[in-house]
Motif scaffolding. Structure first.
Motif, short mmCIF file in Angstrom:
data_model
loop_
_atom_site.label_atom_id
_atom_site.label_comp_id
_atom_site.label_asym_id
_atom_site.label_seq_id
_atom_site.Cartn_x
_atom_site.Cartn_y
_atom_site.Cartn_z
N PHE A 40 0.82 -1.22 0.00
CA PHE A 40 0.00 0.00 0.00
C PHE A 40 0.85 1.27 0.00
O PHE A 40 0.37 2.35 -0.33
N GLY A 41 2.12 1.13 0.39
CA GLY A 41 3.02 2.28 0.32
C GLY A 41 3.17 2.81 -1.10
O GLY A 41 3.49 3.98 -1.31
N PHE A 42 2.94 1.91 -2.06
CA PHE A 42 3.10 2.30 -3.46
C PHE A 42 1.81 2.87 -4.05
O PHE A 42 1.80 3.35 -5.18
N ALA A 43 0.73 2.78 -3.28
CA ALA A 43 -0.55 3.28 -3.78
C ALA A 43 -0.63 4.79 -3.57
O ALA A 43 -0.36 5.29 -2.47
N VAL A 44 -0.98 5.50 -4.63
CA VAL A 44 -1.01 6.96 -4.58
C VAL A 44 -1.90 7.48 -3.45
O VAL A 44 -1.60 8.48 -2.79
N GLU A 45 -2.99 6.76 -3.16
CA GLU A 45 -3.98 7.30 -2.21
C GLU A 45 -3.44 7.48 -0.79
O GLU A 45 -4.02 8.22 0.00
#
Ligand SMILES: Cc1cc2nc3c(=O)[nH]c(=O)nc-3n(C[C@H](O)[C@H](O)[C@H](O)COP(=O)(O)OP(=O)(O)OC[C@H]3O[C@@H](n4cnc5c(N)ncnc54)[C@H](O)[C@@H]3O)c2cc1C
Length: 389
Positions: free
Chosen positions: A346-351
Protein backbone atom coordinates in the motif's frame (compact mmCIF):
# COMPACT_ATOMS: atom_id res chain seq x y z
CA UNK A 1 19.61 39.45 17.57
CA UNK A 2 17.43 37.37 19.86
CA UNK A 3 17.60 33.88 21.28
CA UNK A 4 14.17 32.52 20.31
CA UNK A 5 12.79 29.60 22.26
CA UNK A 6 11.26 27.21 19.71
CA UNK A 7 8.95 25.92 22.45
CA UNK A 8 7.64 29.39 23.35
CA UNK A 9 3.93 30.11 23.25
CA UNK A 10 4.50 32.26 20.12
CA UNK A 11 6.14 29.39 18.25
CA UNK A 12 3.40 27.07 19.44
CA UNK A 13 0.81 29.55 18.14
CA UNK A 14 2.57 29.62 14.74
CA UNK A 15 2.50 25.84 14.62
CA UNK A 16 -1.22 25.71 15.35
CA UNK A 17 -2.01 28.44 12.82
CA UNK A 18 -0.02 26.67 10.06
CA UNK A 19 -1.63 23.34 10.93
CA UNK A 20 -5.03 24.98 10.70
CA UNK A 21 -4.24 26.56 7.32
CA UNK A 22 -2.71 23.36 5.93
CA UNK A 23 -5.71 21.29 7.05
CA UNK A 24 -7.69 23.08 4.32
CA UNK A 25 -5.34 21.48 1.77
CA UNK A 26 -5.76 17.82 2.44
CA UNK A 27 -4.56 14.64 0.83
CA UNK A 28 -7.19 14.91 -1.94
CA UNK A 29 -5.94 18.42 -2.79
CA UNK A 30 -2.30 17.30 -3.15
CA UNK A 31 -3.28 14.23 -5.13
CA UNK A 32 -5.19 16.39 -7.56
CA UNK A 33 -2.30 18.84 -7.92
CA UNK A 34 0.02 15.90 -8.57
CA UNK A 35 -2.33 14.21 -11.01
CA UNK A 36 -2.52 17.34 -13.15
CA UNK A 37 1.17 18.21 -12.67
CA UNK A 38 -0.07 21.62 -11.63
CA UNK A 39 1.19 24.27 -9.23
CA UNK A 40 -0.52 24.39 -5.80
CA UNK A 41 -1.63 27.97 -6.46
CA UNK A 42 -4.48 28.06 -3.91
CA UNK A 43 -2.18 26.74 -1.20
CA UNK A 44 0.63 29.21 -1.95
CA UNK A 45 -1.93 32.04 -2.14
CA UNK A 46 -3.36 31.14 1.27
CA UNK A 47 0.13 31.05 2.84
CA UNK A 48 1.00 34.37 1.21
CA UNK A 49 -2.22 36.10 2.28
CA UNK A 50 -1.70 34.92 5.85
CA UNK A 51 1.77 36.52 5.71
CA UNK A 52 3.75 33.34 6.43
CA UNK A 53 6.04 33.61 3.41
CA UNK A 54 7.04 37.15 4.46
CA UNK A 55 8.21 35.91 7.85
CA UNK A 56 11.85 36.95 7.34
CA UNK A 57 11.19 40.38 5.81
CA UNK A 58 11.63 43.14 8.41
CA UNK A 59 8.45 44.84 9.61
CA UNK A 60 9.53 48.19 8.14
CA UNK A 61 9.06 46.65 4.66
CA UNK A 62 5.76 45.03 5.55
CA UNK A 63 7.06 41.60 6.59
CA UNK A 64 6.77 39.60 9.77
CA UNK A 65 10.24 40.41 11.11
CA UNK A 66 10.60 36.88 12.48
CA UNK A 67 13.77 34.94 13.25
CA UNK A 68 15.15 31.96 11.34
CA UNK A 69 14.06 29.74 14.26
CA UNK A 70 10.46 30.87 13.78
CA UNK A 71 10.65 30.69 9.99
CA UNK A 72 11.96 27.15 10.31
CA UNK A 73 8.96 26.23 12.43
CA UNK A 74 6.68 27.49 9.64
CA UNK A 75 8.34 25.36 6.95
CA UNK A 76 8.55 22.34 9.23
CA UNK A 77 4.82 22.51 9.90
CA UNK A 78 4.01 22.85 6.20
CA UNK A 79 5.86 19.63 5.41
CA UNK A 80 4.62 17.94 8.55
CA UNK A 81 1.05 18.47 7.35
CA UNK A 82 1.75 16.42 4.21
CA UNK A 83 2.24 19.47 2.00
CA UNK A 84 5.41 20.36 0.11
CA UNK A 85 7.24 23.61 0.91
CA UNK A 86 9.17 23.26 -2.34
CA UNK A 87 6.39 25.14 -4.10
CA UNK A 88 6.87 28.26 -2.00
CA UNK A 89 9.90 28.22 0.32
CA UNK A 90 11.98 30.33 -2.05
CA UNK A 91 9.61 33.28 -1.57
CA UNK A 92 10.67 33.21 2.05
CA UNK A 93 14.45 33.22 1.63
CA UNK A 94 15.63 34.35 -1.82
CA UNK A 95 14.90 37.95 -0.86
CA UNK A 96 17.68 37.62 1.76
CA UNK A 97 20.28 38.63 -0.86
CA UNK A 98 18.29 41.79 -1.63
CA UNK A 99 17.77 42.53 2.05
CA UNK A 100 21.42 42.12 2.99
CA UNK A 101 23.13 43.58 -0.06
CA UNK A 102 20.59 45.62 -2.03
CA UNK A 103 20.52 49.42 -1.97
CA UNK A 104 17.89 51.17 0.15
CA UNK A 105 16.17 52.20 -3.06
CA UNK A 106 15.99 48.58 -4.28
CA UNK A 107 14.69 47.40 -0.92
CA UNK A 108 11.98 50.03 -0.81
CA UNK A 109 11.05 49.30 -4.39
CA UNK A 110 10.75 45.52 -4.08
CA UNK A 111 10.46 44.28 -0.50
CA UNK A 112 6.96 45.61 0.31
CA UNK A 113 5.60 43.92 -2.84
CA UNK A 114 7.41 40.68 -2.00
CA UNK A 115 6.06 40.87 1.56
CA UNK A 116 2.46 41.31 0.39
CA UNK A 117 2.84 38.67 -2.31
CA UNK A 118 2.09 41.19 -5.09
CA UNK A 119 5.58 40.35 -6.33
CA UNK A 120 6.78 36.79 -6.32
CA UNK A 121 10.54 36.44 -6.04
CA UNK A 122 10.88 32.68 -5.94
CA UNK A 123 13.22 31.85 -8.75
CA UNK A 124 16.97 31.63 -8.21
CA UNK A 125 19.16 30.89 -11.24
CA UNK A 126 22.53 29.43 -10.24
CA UNK A 127 22.97 25.89 -11.64
CA UNK A 128 24.30 25.42 -15.17
CA UNK A 129 24.31 22.30 -17.33
CA UNK A 130 28.04 22.21 -18.03
CA UNK A 131 29.46 23.35 -14.70
CA UNK A 132 26.97 21.80 -12.23
CA UNK A 133 28.04 22.17 -8.63
CA UNK A 134 31.23 23.98 -9.63
CA UNK A 135 29.50 27.35 -9.36
CA UNK A 136 32.63 29.47 -9.68
CA UNK A 137 32.95 28.21 -13.28
CA UNK A 138 29.60 29.82 -14.11
CA UNK A 139 29.56 30.45 -17.84
CA UNK A 140 26.54 32.70 -18.13
CA UNK A 141 28.02 36.13 -18.72
CA UNK A 142 26.62 39.61 -18.10
CA UNK A 143 28.49 42.32 -20.02
CA UNK A 144 28.04 45.95 -19.10
CA UNK A 145 26.80 48.15 -21.95
CA UNK A 146 25.97 51.65 -20.72
CA UNK A 147 23.06 51.51 -18.32
CA UNK A 148 22.39 47.81 -19.01
CA UNK A 149 23.99 44.40 -18.80
CA UNK A 150 23.69 42.03 -21.74
CA UNK A 151 23.25 38.46 -20.55
CA UNK A 152 24.17 35.37 -22.58
CA UNK A 153 24.26 31.78 -21.40
CA UNK A 154 22.26 28.89 -20.08
CA UNK A 155 20.93 27.73 -16.73
CA UNK A 156 19.31 24.45 -15.77
CA UNK A 157 16.95 23.26 -13.03
CA UNK A 158 15.63 26.74 -12.42
CA UNK A 159 12.46 26.34 -10.42
CA UNK A 160 9.19 28.25 -10.19
CA UNK A 161 9.86 30.61 -13.13
CA UNK A 162 6.28 30.34 -14.32
CA UNK A 163 5.15 31.34 -10.84
CA UNK A 164 7.53 34.22 -10.24
CA UNK A 165 7.65 37.89 -11.18
CA UNK A 166 11.30 38.21 -10.29
CA UNK A 167 14.37 36.00 -10.50
CA UNK A 168 17.73 36.29 -8.82
CA UNK A 169 20.39 35.53 -11.45
CA UNK A 170 24.06 34.68 -10.93
CA UNK A 171 26.29 35.56 -13.88
CA UNK A 172 29.94 36.16 -14.53
CA UNK A 173 30.79 39.84 -15.04
CA UNK A 174 34.59 39.48 -15.24
CA UNK A 175 36.11 36.58 -17.22
CA UNK A 176 37.85 33.89 -15.14
CA UNK A 177 41.16 34.67 -16.89
CA UNK A 178 41.10 38.25 -15.56
CA UNK A 179 40.59 37.56 -11.86
CA UNK A 180 42.85 36.37 -9.06
CA UNK A 181 40.38 34.20 -7.12
CA UNK A 182 37.79 32.10 -8.92
CA UNK A 183 35.11 33.28 -6.46
CA UNK A 184 35.53 36.85 -7.74
CA UNK A 185 33.95 38.37 -10.84
CA UNK A 186 30.47 36.91 -10.32
CA UNK A 187 27.48 39.19 -9.80
CA UNK A 188 23.82 38.84 -8.88
CA UNK A 189 20.93 40.59 -10.62
CA UNK A 190 17.26 40.96 -9.99
CA UNK A 191 15.60 39.98 -13.26
CA UNK A 192 12.07 41.08 -14.05
CA UNK A 193 10.46 37.98 -15.55
CA UNK A 194 7.19 39.55 -16.59
CA UNK A 195 8.29 40.44 -20.10
CA UNK A 196 11.49 38.41 -20.21
CA UNK A 197 10.34 35.76 -22.66
CA UNK A 198 9.84 38.42 -25.34
CA UNK A 199 13.27 39.90 -24.76
CA UNK A 200 15.71 37.05 -25.18
CA UNK A 201 14.98 34.61 -22.38
CA UNK A 202 13.68 31.15 -23.35
CA UNK A 203 12.25 28.75 -20.79
CA UNK A 204 11.89 24.99 -21.32
CA UNK A 205 10.19 23.00 -18.55
CA UNK A 206 11.95 19.82 -17.35
CA UNK A 207 9.69 16.91 -16.49
CA UNK A 208 11.01 15.33 -13.35
CA UNK A 209 10.42 12.79 -10.60
CA UNK A 210 8.51 15.15 -8.32
CA UNK A 211 5.76 17.61 -9.15
CA UNK A 212 8.21 20.49 -9.03
CA UNK A 213 8.08 23.17 -11.68
CA UNK A 214 11.64 23.50 -12.90
CA UNK A 215 13.23 24.58 -16.18
CA UNK A 216 16.09 25.02 -18.57
CA UNK A 217 16.66 28.71 -19.29
CA UNK A 218 18.49 30.28 -22.22
CA UNK A 219 19.62 33.89 -22.34
CA UNK A 220 20.28 35.35 -25.76
CA UNK A 221 21.40 38.99 -25.58
CA UNK A 222 18.96 39.41 -22.73
CA UNK A 223 19.10 42.91 -21.22
CA UNK A 224 19.03 43.65 -17.51
CA UNK A 225 19.06 47.28 -16.32
CA UNK A 226 22.31 48.09 -14.47
CA UNK A 227 20.09 49.40 -11.67
CA UNK A 228 19.12 45.76 -11.01
CA UNK A 229 22.64 44.72 -10.04
CA UNK A 230 22.55 43.81 -6.34
CA UNK A 231 25.42 45.15 -4.28
CA UNK A 232 28.81 45.52 -5.90
CA UNK A 233 29.74 44.04 -9.24
CA UNK A 234 31.98 40.97 -8.81
CA UNK A 235 30.89 40.12 -5.27
CA UNK A 236 27.89 37.96 -6.13
CA UNK A 237 29.40 34.65 -5.07
CA UNK A 238 30.07 35.95 -1.57
CA UNK A 239 26.53 37.38 -1.39
CA UNK A 240 25.13 33.95 -2.24
CA UNK A 241 27.32 32.27 0.38
CA UNK A 242 26.00 34.77 2.95
CA UNK A 243 22.51 33.36 2.50
CA UNK A 244 23.53 29.69 2.62
CA UNK A 245 23.36 29.15 6.37
CA UNK A 246 19.78 30.37 6.67
CA UNK A 247 18.80 28.30 3.64
CA UNK A 248 20.45 25.15 5.05
CA UNK A 249 18.57 25.57 8.36
CA UNK A 250 15.23 26.15 6.65
CA UNK A 251 15.70 23.15 4.36
CA UNK A 252 16.67 21.05 7.39
CA UNK A 253 13.38 22.08 9.01
CA UNK A 254 11.45 20.93 5.94
CA UNK A 255 13.19 17.55 6.16
CA UNK A 256 12.30 17.36 9.84
CA UNK A 257 8.67 18.08 8.96
CA UNK A 258 8.70 15.30 6.36
CA UNK A 259 10.33 12.96 8.88
CA UNK A 260 7.63 13.49 11.50
CA UNK A 261 4.96 13.02 8.84
CA UNK A 262 6.49 9.65 7.85
CA UNK A 263 6.86 8.51 11.45
CA UNK A 264 3.26 9.40 12.26
CA UNK A 265 1.98 7.61 9.19
CA UNK A 266 4.14 4.55 9.88
CA UNK A 267 3.23 4.17 13.56
CA UNK A 268 -0.49 4.55 12.94
CA UNK A 269 -0.40 2.00 10.17
CA UNK A 270 1.76 -0.33 12.28
CA UNK A 271 -0.87 -0.15 15.04
CA UNK A 272 -3.82 -0.71 12.75
CA UNK A 273 -2.74 -3.17 10.10
CA UNK A 274 -3.46 -6.74 11.22
CA UNK A 275 -1.51 -9.58 9.61
CA UNK A 276 -1.13 -13.06 11.20
CA UNK A 277 -3.81 -11.97 13.71
CA UNK A 278 -1.68 -9.21 15.23
CA UNK A 279 -0.89 -5.58 14.48
CA UNK A 280 2.25 -5.53 12.34
CA UNK A 281 3.78 -3.05 14.83
CA UNK A 282 3.89 -5.84 17.41
CA UNK A 283 6.67 -7.39 15.37
CA UNK A 284 9.95 -5.87 16.39
CA UNK A 285 11.14 -6.24 12.81
CA UNK A 286 8.55 -3.56 11.98
CA UNK A 287 8.64 -1.58 15.24
CA UNK A 288 12.39 -1.12 15.69
CA UNK A 289 13.15 0.53 12.33
CA UNK A 290 10.40 3.08 13.08
CA UNK A 291 11.83 3.67 16.56
CA UNK A 292 15.35 4.07 15.16
CA UNK A 293 14.21 6.47 12.44
CA UNK A 294 12.40 8.50 15.13
CA UNK A 295 15.55 8.64 17.28
CA UNK A 296 17.63 9.87 14.33
CA UNK A 297 15.00 12.43 13.47
CA UNK A 298 14.90 13.83 17.01
CA UNK A 299 18.69 14.14 17.01
CA UNK A 300 18.63 15.99 13.68
CA UNK A 301 15.89 18.24 15.05
CA UNK A 302 18.15 19.28 17.94
CA UNK A 303 20.94 20.18 15.53
CA UNK A 304 18.49 22.27 13.49
CA UNK A 305 17.46 24.23 16.61
CA UNK A 306 21.09 24.69 17.63
CA UNK A 307 21.99 25.99 14.16
CA UNK A 308 18.98 28.33 14.20
CA UNK A 309 19.87 29.59 17.69
CA UNK A 310 23.44 30.38 16.66
CA UNK A 311 22.22 32.10 13.51
CA UNK A 312 19.60 34.18 15.32
CA UNK A 313 22.08 35.31 17.96
CA UNK A 314 24.60 36.42 15.35
CA UNK A 315 27.15 33.68 16.06
CA UNK A 316 29.00 31.63 13.42
CA UNK A 317 26.54 28.95 12.33
CA UNK A 318 28.19 27.43 9.25
CA UNK A 319 29.16 24.13 10.82
CA UNK A 320 25.82 23.57 12.57
CA UNK A 321 23.75 24.72 9.57
CA UNK A 322 25.52 22.19 7.35
CA UNK A 323 25.34 19.44 9.97
CA UNK A 324 21.63 20.13 10.43
CA UNK A 325 20.94 19.89 6.70
CA UNK A 326 22.94 16.65 6.39
CA UNK A 327 21.40 14.95 9.43
CA UNK A 328 17.86 16.12 8.68
CA UNK A 329 17.97 15.05 5.02
CA UNK A 330 19.31 11.63 6.07
CA UNK A 331 16.74 11.31 8.86
CA UNK A 332 13.78 12.19 6.62
CA UNK A 333 15.03 9.79 3.95
CA UNK A 334 15.38 7.00 6.53
CA UNK A 335 11.91 7.76 7.91
CA UNK A 336 10.50 7.79 4.38
CA UNK A 337 12.06 4.45 3.57
CA UNK A 338 10.83 2.90 6.82
CA UNK A 339 7.34 4.28 6.27
CA UNK A 340 7.19 2.84 2.76
CA UNK A 341 8.33 -0.54 4.06
CA UNK A 342 5.78 -0.46 6.90
CA UNK A 343 2.98 0.13 4.43
CA UNK A 344 4.06 -2.85 2.32
CA UNK A 345 2.33 -2.82 -1.05
CA UNK A 346 0.00 0.00 0.00
CA UNK A 347 3.02 2.28 0.32
CA UNK A 348 3.10 2.30 -3.46
CA UNK A 349 -0.55 3.28 -3.78
CA UNK A 350 -1.01 6.96 -4.58
CA UNK A 351 -3.98 7.30 -2.21
CA UNK A 352 -1.81 7.01 0.92
CA UNK A 353 0.56 9.84 -0.13
CA UNK A 354 3.58 7.86 1.09
CA UNK A 355 5.07 7.36 -2.36
CA UNK A 356 4.69 11.08 -3.17
CA UNK A 357 6.34 12.22 0.05
CA UNK A 358 9.01 9.52 -0.46
CA UNK A 359 9.93 11.06 -3.82
CA UNK A 360 9.74 14.59 -2.45
CA UNK A 361 12.02 13.91 0.50
CA UNK A 362 14.57 12.12 -1.68
CA UNK A 363 15.19 15.37 -3.49
CA UNK A 364 16.81 16.89 -0.37
CA UNK A 365 19.81 14.60 -0.86
CA UNK A 366 20.52 16.44 -4.12
CA UNK A 367 18.88 19.86 -4.10
CA UNK A 368 19.29 22.62 -3.18
CA UNK A 369 22.69 21.18 -2.22
CA UNK A 370 23.92 17.64 -2.60
CA UNK A 371 25.05 15.56 0.37
CA UNK A 372 28.62 15.24 -0.90
CA UNK A 373 29.05 18.99 -1.01
CA UNK A 374 27.90 19.26 2.61
CA UNK A 375 30.30 16.47 3.61
CA UNK A 376 33.11 18.24 1.81
CA UNK A 377 32.31 21.46 3.72
CA UNK A 378 32.40 19.58 7.03
CA UNK A 379 35.60 17.70 6.12
CA UNK A 380 37.47 20.77 4.97
CA UNK A 381 36.08 23.72 6.94
CA UNK A 382 34.98 22.09 10.19
CA UNK A 383 37.55 19.29 10.51
CA UNK A 384 40.46 20.96 8.73
CA UNK A 385 41.18 18.16 6.26
CA UNK A 386 42.71 18.84 2.82
CA UNK A 387 40.73 20.69 0.20
CA UNK A 388 39.51 18.31 -2.47
CA UNK A 389 38.39 20.62 -5.27
C1 LIG B 1 13.92 19.43 -8.76
C2 LIG B 1 15.13 20.30 -8.74
C3 LIG B 1 14.99 21.67 -8.54
C4 LIG B 1 16.11 22.50 -8.56
N1 LIG B 1 15.94 23.87 -8.45
C5 LIG B 1 17.02 24.69 -8.63
C6 LIG B 1 16.85 26.10 -8.69
O1 LIG B 1 15.75 26.64 -8.51
N2 LIG B 1 17.94 26.88 -8.93
C7 LIG B 1 19.18 26.35 -9.15
O2 LIG B 1 20.11 27.11 -9.36
N3 LIG B 1 19.37 25.00 -9.10
C8 LIG B 1 18.33 24.17 -8.85
N4 LIG B 1 18.50 22.79 -8.83
C9 LIG B 1 19.83 22.26 -9.09
C10 LIG B 1 20.46 21.64 -7.86
O3 LIG B 1 20.86 22.65 -6.97
C11 LIG B 1 21.61 20.78 -8.38
O4 LIG B 1 21.04 19.67 -9.09
C12 LIG B 1 22.48 20.29 -7.28
O5 LIG B 1 23.13 21.37 -6.65
C13 LIG B 1 23.54 19.31 -7.81
O6 LIG B 1 24.16 19.85 -8.94
P1 LIG B 1 24.21 19.04 -10.32
O7 LIG B 1 22.89 18.47 -10.60
O8 LIG B 1 24.81 19.94 -11.35
O9 LIG B 1 25.19 17.86 -9.99
P2 LIG B 1 26.71 17.70 -10.44
O10 LIG B 1 27.50 18.89 -10.01
O11 LIG B 1 26.76 17.30 -11.85
O12 LIG B 1 27.13 16.47 -9.51
C14 LIG B 1 26.59 15.16 -9.73
C15 LIG B 1 26.84 14.34 -8.48
O13 LIG B 1 28.26 14.26 -8.25
C16 LIG B 1 28.57 14.76 -6.96
N5 LIG B 1 29.85 15.49 -7.03
C17 LIG B 1 30.21 16.44 -7.94
N6 LIG B 1 31.46 16.87 -7.69
C18 LIG B 1 31.88 16.19 -6.59
C19 LIG B 1 33.10 16.20 -5.82
N7 LIG B 1 34.13 17.00 -6.14
N8 LIG B 1 33.17 15.38 -4.74
C20 LIG B 1 32.15 14.55 -4.42
N9 LIG B 1 30.97 14.51 -5.10
C21 LIG B 1 30.85 15.32 -6.17
C22 LIG B 1 27.43 15.68 -6.56
O14 LIG B 1 27.32 15.75 -5.16
C23 LIG B 1 26.24 14.98 -7.23
O15 LIG B 1 25.74 13.98 -6.37
C24 LIG B 1 17.41 21.95 -8.77
C25 LIG B 1 17.54 20.56 -8.94
C26 LIG B 1 16.43 19.75 -8.95
C27 LIG B 1 16.61 18.28 -9.19
Amino acid sequence: MADINPRSSECQAYRLAIRDLCSRFDSAYWQQVEEHSSYPEAFVKALTEAGWLAALIPEQYGGGGLSVTEASVILEEINRSGANSGACHAQMYIMGALLRHGSEEQKERYLPGIASGALRLQSFAVTEPTTGTDTTRTRTVATRAGDRYIVNGQKVWISRIQHSDLMLLLARTTPLAEIKKKTEGLSIFLVDLRDAERQGMTVRPIKNMVNHETNEVFFDNFEVPAANLIGEEGKGFRYILDGMNAERILIAAECIGDGYWFIDKARHYANERIVFDRPIGKNQGVQFPIARAYANLRAADLMRYEAARLFDTGQPAGAEANLAKLLAADASWEAGNVCLQTFGGFGFAVEYDVERKFRETRLYQVAPISTNLILSFIGEHVLGMPRSF
